[in-house]
Design a protein around this motif. Sequence first.
Motif, PDB file in Angstrom:
ATOM      1  N   TRP A  38      41.587  40.061  36.604  1.00  7.34           N
ATOM      2  CA  TRP A  38      42.739  39.147  36.591  1.00  7.34           C
ATOM      3  C   TRP A  38      42.297  37.707  36.811  1.00  7.34           C
ATOM      4  N   CYS A  39      41.348  37.502  37.726  1.00 11.79           N
ATOM      5  CA  CYS A  39      40.852  36.146  37.972  1.00 11.79           C
ATOM      6  C   CYS A  39      40.198  35.560  36.727  1.00 11.79           C
ATOM      7  N   VAL A  40      39.358  36.340  36.078  1.00  8.61           N
ATOM      8  CA  VAL A  40      38.672  35.861  34.878  1.00  8.61           C
ATOM      9  C   VAL A  40      39.678  35.540  33.784  1.00  8.61           C
ATOM     10  N   TYR A  41      40.640  36.419  33.563  1.00  8.82           N
ATOM     11  CA  TYR A  41      41.626  36.172  32.513  1.00  8.82           C
ATOM     12  C   TYR A  41      42.481  34.956  32.840  1.00  8.82           C
ATOM     13  N   GLY A  42      42.897  34.833  34.094  1.00  7.50           N
ATOM     14  CA  GLY A  42      43.698  33.675  34.475  1.00  7.50           C
ATOM     15  C   GLY A  42      42.933  32.380  34.337  1.00  7.50           C
ATOM     16  N   PHE A  43      41.688  32.379  34.791  1.00  7.16           N
ATOM     17  CA  PHE A  43      40.855  31.179  34.708  1.00  7.16           C
ATOM     18  C   PHE A  43      40.630  30.768  33.256  1.00  7.16           C
ATOM     19  N   VAL A  67      28.236  45.404  26.106  1.00  8.54           N
ATOM     20  CA  VAL A  67      27.716  44.434  27.067  1.00  8.54           C
ATOM     21  C   VAL A  67      27.751  44.996  28.479  1.00  8.54           C
ATOM     22  N   MET A  68      28.891  45.563  28.864  1.00  8.61           N
ATOM     23  CA  MET A  68      29.016  46.068  30.228  1.00  8.61           C
ATOM     24  C   MET A  68      28.182  47.331  30.443  1.00  8.61           C
ATOM     25  N   VAL A  99      29.474  41.146  37.603  1.00 13.21           N
ATOM     26  CA  VAL A  99      30.462  40.063  37.515  1.00 13.21           C
ATOM     27  C   VAL A  99      30.016  39.027  36.488  1.00 13.21           C
ATOM     28  N   ASP A 100      28.751  38.644  36.540  1.00 10.50           N
ATOM     29  CA  ASP A 100      28.239  37.648  35.598  1.00 10.50           C
ATOM     30  C   ASP A 100      28.352  38.137  34.157  1.00 10.50           C
ATOM     31  N   ALA A 101      27.999  39.384  33.927  1.00  3.73           N
ATOM     32  CA  ALA A 101      28.067  39.928  32.568  1.00  3.73           C
ATOM     33  C   ALA A 101      29.499  39.906  32.057  1.00  3.73           C
ATOM     34  N   TYR A 102      30.441  40.261  32.916  1.00  2.00           N
ATOM     35  CA  TYR A 102      31.846  40.290  32.509  1.00  2.00           C
ATOM     36  C   TYR A 102      32.361  38.880  32.218  1.00  2.00           C
ATOM     37  N   LEU A 103      32.057  37.937  33.103  1.00  2.11           N
ATOM     38  CA  LEU A 103      32.492  36.560  32.874  1.00  2.11           C
ATOM     39  C   LEU A 103      31.870  36.002  31.599  1.00  2.11           C
ATOM     40  N   ASP A 104      30.576  36.190  31.433  1.00  2.00           N
ATOM     41  CA  ASP A 104      29.890  35.647  30.256  1.00  2.00           C
ATOM     42  C   ASP A 104      30.439  36.241  28.961  1.00  2.00           C
ATOM     43  N   PHE A 105      30.750  37.540  28.974  1.00  2.00           N
ATOM     44  CA  PHE A 105      31.306  38.160  27.773  1.00  2.00           C
ATOM     45  C   PHE A 105      32.626  37.500  27.395  1.00  2.00           C
ATOM     46  N   ASN A 106      33.483  37.287  28.371  1.00  2.08           N
ATOM     47  CA  ASN A 106      34.799  36.726  28.068  1.00  2.08           C
ATOM     48  C   ASN A 106      34.748  35.245  27.718  1.00  2.08           C
TER      49      ASN A 106
END
Length: 199
Positions: free
Chosen positions: A150-155, A65-66, A84-91
């Motif tokens: 870290w923000c994505v994982y925490g959220f 994906v990335m 950023v969008d691709a990373y957030l959407d993947f997770n």
Amino acid sequence: MNAETDRLIGVATRLYAELGYDWTSMRMIADAAGVDLERLTRLVGEKPELYQEVMVRAVKAEREVMGQALRSAGPGLQGALDLVDAYLDFNVAHPEYLALWLHRWTGDATDTPDMEDIYTRPLVTEVVEAVRGLLPADVNGHHLVWTIVWCVYGFLSGGMRNVSPDWPQKQGERAGPAVVEDFRAYLHTLVRRMTMPLT
């Protein structure tokens, strides 16, 4: 690999994500998959080999994906926001992979190979190189990329419940689309502010 092996790896992925590597026995995986222990080990190997395969699949999925996002991202700020969008959407789409890494980062599976050096850091370096030209002299690219991670994982792991009485999700529930979009807007603001030229 055949369909049964894929199914067994899928069961192991779910259990490792829920309980962690250290707390998941091969017997538990065999029971959850409805096979005997001997058949499980014959098809997927012993516990360390099975875990390695689970993590490699997680990493390959993220890299695919990335990698596509890196190839298609345009120049400038919009390209960084697309990453950023691709990373957030993947997770968001793969909470089980996020959970696997959260377990590792809290001391799980310490007797397994250092997958971070092998898999994670090279991808982070590629992303840093892609956005380096946007960064002011006082912004460390690696720190910025890891801040996003870290923000994505925490959220997504429910960290907002600890700081906001308005957090709408209950324990174990996934963040709803509106909440994710609000968080996406925050990440975009973070990247915009961190890439603003020095004045």
